[in-house]
Design an enzyme around this catalytic site. Structure first.
Site, short mmCIF file in Angstrom:
data_model
loop_
_atom_site.label_atom_id
_atom_site.label_comp_id
_atom_site.label_asym_id
_atom_site.label_seq_id
_atom_site.Cartn_x
_atom_site.Cartn_y
_atom_site.Cartn_z
N ARG A 168 0.81 -1.23 0.00
CA ARG A 168 0.00 0.00 0.00
C ARG A 168 0.84 1.27 0.00
O ARG A 168 0.34 2.34 -0.29
CB ARG A 168 -0.95 -0.01 1.21
CG ARG A 168 -2.09 -1.01 1.06
CD ARG A 168 -2.86 -1.23 2.35
NE ARG A 168 -2.15 -2.15 3.26
CZ ARG A 168 -2.61 -2.52 4.46
NH1 ARG A 168 -3.74 -2.02 4.91
NH2 ARG A 168 -1.92 -3.36 5.21
N LYS A 200 8.93 -0.30 3.75
CA LYS A 200 8.13 0.64 4.54
C LYS A 200 8.85 1.15 5.79
O LYS A 200 8.84 2.34 6.07
CB LYS A 200 6.81 -0.03 4.92
CG LYS A 200 5.95 0.80 5.85
CD LYS A 200 4.52 0.34 5.89
CE LYS A 200 4.34 -0.98 6.60
NZ LYS A 200 2.91 -1.37 6.64
N THR A 252 1.64 -12.05 10.15
CA THR A 252 2.37 -11.62 11.34
C THR A 252 2.74 -12.80 12.26
O THR A 252 3.80 -12.79 12.89
CB THR A 252 1.56 -10.58 12.14
OG1 THR A 252 0.22 -11.08 12.31
CG2 THR A 252 1.47 -9.24 11.40
N ASP A 286 6.09 -0.78 11.75
CA ASP A 286 5.34 0.30 11.09
C ASP A 286 4.49 1.09 12.06
O ASP A 286 3.54 1.75 11.67
CB ASP A 286 4.48 -0.27 9.94
CG ASP A 286 3.31 -1.13 10.42
OD1 ASP A 286 3.24 -1.44 11.63
OD2 ASP A 286 2.46 -1.48 9.59
N ARG A 332 23.92 23.97 5.86
CA ARG A 332 24.02 22.60 5.34
C ARG A 332 25.05 21.78 6.13
O ARG A 332 25.81 22.32 6.94
CB ARG A 332 24.35 22.64 3.86
CG ARG A 332 23.17 23.18 3.03
CD ARG A 332 23.52 23.28 1.57
NE ARG A 332 24.09 22.03 1.09
CZ ARG A 332 24.94 21.95 0.06
NH1 ARG A 332 25.34 23.04 -0.58
NH2 ARG A 332 25.42 20.78 -0.31
N LYS A 362 28.12 25.42 3.96
CA LYS A 362 28.30 23.97 3.87
C LYS A 362 29.73 23.67 4.25
O LYS A 362 30.64 24.33 3.74
CB LYS A 362 28.01 23.48 2.46
CG LYS A 362 28.02 21.97 2.33
CD LYS A 362 28.71 21.48 1.08
CE LYS A 362 30.21 21.65 1.15
NZ LYS A 362 30.96 21.08 0.02
C1 UD1 Z 1 -2.06 -5.76 12.00
C2 UD1 Z 1 -2.94 -6.63 12.90
C3 UD1 Z 1 -4.22 -5.87 13.22
C4 UD1 Z 1 -3.86 -4.57 13.92
C5 UD1 Z 1 -2.88 -3.75 13.06
C6 UD1 Z 1 -2.34 -2.59 13.88
C7 UD1 Z 1 -2.53 -9.00 12.38
C8 UD1 Z 1 -3.03 -10.19 11.68
N1 UD1 Z 1 -3.25 -7.88 12.23
O1 UD1 Z 1 -2.74 -5.55 10.77
O2 UD1 Z 1 -5.06 -6.64 14.07
O3 UD1 Z 1 -5.05 -3.81 14.16
O4 UD1 Z 1 -1.75 -4.54 12.67
O5 UD1 Z 1 -1.49 -1.76 13.13
O6 UD1 Z 1 -1.54 -9.05 13.08
N2 UD1 Z 1 4.77 -8.32 8.74
C9 UD1 Z 1 5.79 -9.21 8.60
N3 UD1 Z 1 5.57 -10.36 7.88
C10 UD1 Z 1 4.36 -10.64 7.32
C11 UD1 Z 1 3.32 -9.71 7.48
C12 UD1 Z 1 3.56 -8.54 8.21
O7 UD1 Z 1 6.91 -9.00 9.08
O8 UD1 Z 1 4.24 -11.69 6.69
C13 UD1 Z 1 5.03 -7.08 9.51
C14 UD1 Z 1 4.89 -5.83 8.68
O9 UD1 Z 1 6.12 -5.43 8.13
C15 UD1 Z 1 4.38 -4.80 9.69
C16 UD1 Z 1 3.64 -5.65 10.70
O10 UD1 Z 1 4.09 -6.97 10.54
O11 UD1 Z 1 5.45 -4.12 10.32
C17 UD1 Z 1 2.14 -5.56 10.55
O12 UD1 Z 1 1.75 -6.05 9.28
P1 UD1 Z 1 0.59 -5.39 8.44
O13 UD1 Z 1 0.42 -6.16 7.21
O14 UD1 Z 1 0.81 -3.94 8.33
O15 UD1 Z 1 -0.66 -5.70 9.40
P2 UD1 Z 1 -2.04 -4.92 9.46
O16 UD1 Z 1 -2.86 -5.32 8.30
O17 UD1 Z 1 -1.79 -3.48 9.64
CA CA Z 2 0.08 -2.23 9.60
#
Ligand code: UD1
Ligand code: CA
Length: 450
Positions: A17, A24, A82, A106, A318, A336
């Protein structure tokens, strides 16, 4: 912090996204990558950090190593959610007892105080703690579902929620604390039978409850929890971070004439009784001593400003600038890699790069240090009490001695001895009456043409 804590930072997501070539978590907030904010927040409470990255994220691992040399890196081969990301970190965990704290790369506004509270709430009696917040607009966040006793029973992702669950405003902030003695078995139970086809970390709650383990929620203000999934989210998080930095600066004795228009960096250091005017942008690596005034519309990055200096309006400082005590840097002046010594004045329309300006020297309007020949940078050394005439070009390498003068409009290519005057320009000549004759000729012509 008494409980042994291992922190797992999830940063492997594809971040589709964001529509970006840059992972990110490397997008900056207040000039510091989001991952840096998270690493700094957890550094206060953890013994071991593990950063989970994707297969082609060497830049993320390198950055993590630069901020937290002790952090370990775990690679999640495929981005399967996650829960799967936490599984990728398991082999790196050394401790057998204590708490695993999972945080997202994030979510850069999360406060270390909140994380400490979560670790403390994560006890052998209640071995899972979730970070919750009341969302004004729950949007795509996971919902925290509670039973009749008000106990957390499960977390449901927006995609998988029914209408009743969608209406819940208590949302999942993402971070989770899990006792290490339960971590592996709970992660092993995760399945991907959901709308996204992912292994959700959030399902840990349901599995814990099924084993008769109780789960708690630590709530934090929504502003601290905002996650970044898009550029619009990034802008919102930047605003909140700026609000925090401005509030902190003012609490430390800094006057901000119009706080909303002053932009600071996470590492900005500002002394007491500093006044910063409207529309000032301070980039990374800036240190401002007490009693400095920064006038409106100035842009500073990578420089040190000493006590009592006056900067701007419309100044550009700078990287590598060292602005000494009581120095004046005026409008449309750029510095600078320049050491400007005590009391020197550079007030208008000037470029000083790769140079030293000695104490009390006066640099006239329009002075340029010609430091670059297309291949290399060269140094200009201006002595103490020197006076550089307006519109001088100082072609480096060149040295102006202490107390020397250069005539206005000179192109100085040779060193000037101390206390000498160097002038380099053609002699002025004058034709008496020429302008009047010229005017008369044209006036007659025009009349004739009427
Ligand atoms: C997630 C939560 C959601 C919560 C939200 C809060 C889950 C299933 N959902 O959703 O309940 O409300 O965060 O911000 O946990 N990541 C990995 N590997 C993966 C997928 C994600 O390392 O395979 C990391 C991403 O880089 C990120 C974090 O996990 O830093 C969250 O992933 P993201 O896909 O942004 O989850 P959300 O859809 O925001
Ligand atoms: Ca997220």
């Amino acid at each position: 912090m008494t409980t042994e804590t291992v922190t797992i930072i999830l940063a492997a997501g594809k971040s589709t996204r964001m529509k970006s070539a840059l992972p990110k978590v490397l997008h900056p907030v207040a000039s510091l990558p989001m991952l840096g904010h998270v690493l700094l927040a957890v550094s206060k409470l953890t013994r071991q950090s593990i950063v989970v990255v994707g297969p082609n994220m060497q830049n993320v691992s390198d950055y993590a190593a630069s901020i937290a040399p002790d952090a370990r890196i775990a690679v999640q081969r495929e981005q399967r959610g996650t829960g799967d990301a936490v599984r990728a970190a398991l082999p790196q965990i050394e401790a057998k007892a204590g708490v695993a704290l999972v945080v997202f790369g994030d979510t850069p506004l999360v406060r270390s105080e909140t994380l400490v509270e979560m670790v403390e709430a994560c006890t052998p009696e209640s071995p899972v703690t979730v970070l919750g917040f009341l969302a004004a607009d729950p949007a795509a966040y996971g919902r925290l579902v509670k039973d009749a006793q008000g106990k957390l029973t499960r977390i449901v992702e927006r995609k998988d929620a029914n209408e009743e669950e969608i209406a819940i405003t208590l949302c999942n902030g993402g971070a989770m604390a899990i006792r290490l003695e339960h971590l592996e078995s709970l992660i092993a139970k995760l399945a991907s039978n959901n709308k996204a086809g992912e292994f959700y970390l959030t399902d840990v709650v349901e599995h814990a409850r099924a084993e008769g383990l109780s789960c708690s929620v630590v709530e934090a203000p929504e502003a601290d929890i905002q996650g970044v999934n898009s550029r619009a989210d990034l802008a919102a998080v930047e605003q909140e971070m700026q609000r925090r930095l401005r509030t902190r600066a003012m609490a430390n004795g800094v006057t901000l004439s119009d706080p909303d228009t002053v932009y600071l960096s996470a590492d900005t250091i500002i002394g007491q009784d500093v006044t910063i005017g409207q529309n000032v942008v301070i980039g990374p690596g800036v240190e401002i001593a007490s009693g400095v005034t920064i006038k409106p519309f100035s842009h500073l990055e990578g420089g040190k400003i000493e006590e009592g200096a006056l900067i701007g309006p419309f100044a550009r400082i700078r990287p590598g600038s060292e602005i000494g005590r009581n120095v004046h840097i005026g409008n449309f002046v750029e510095t600078k890699k320049a050491k400007v010594e005590e009391g020197a004045k550079i007030n208008h329309l000037t470029y000083i790069g790769d140079a030293r300006v000695g104490a009390r020297a006066n640099i006239g309007a329009g002075t340029i240090t010609c430091n670059y020949d297309g291949f290399n940078k060269h140094f200009t050394d201006i002595g103490a009490d020197a006076f550089i005439g307006s519109n001088s070009a100082l072609v480096a390498p060149v040295k102006i001695g202490d107390g020397a003068y250069t005539g206005s409009g000179s192109v100085i290519t040779k060193d000037v001895a101390a206390d000498a005057l160097a002038v380099e320009r053609s002699k002025q000549f004058e034709k008496p009456g020429w302008a009047a004759a010229f005017r008369a000729k044209h006036t007659t012509k025009n009349k004739a043409g009427e």
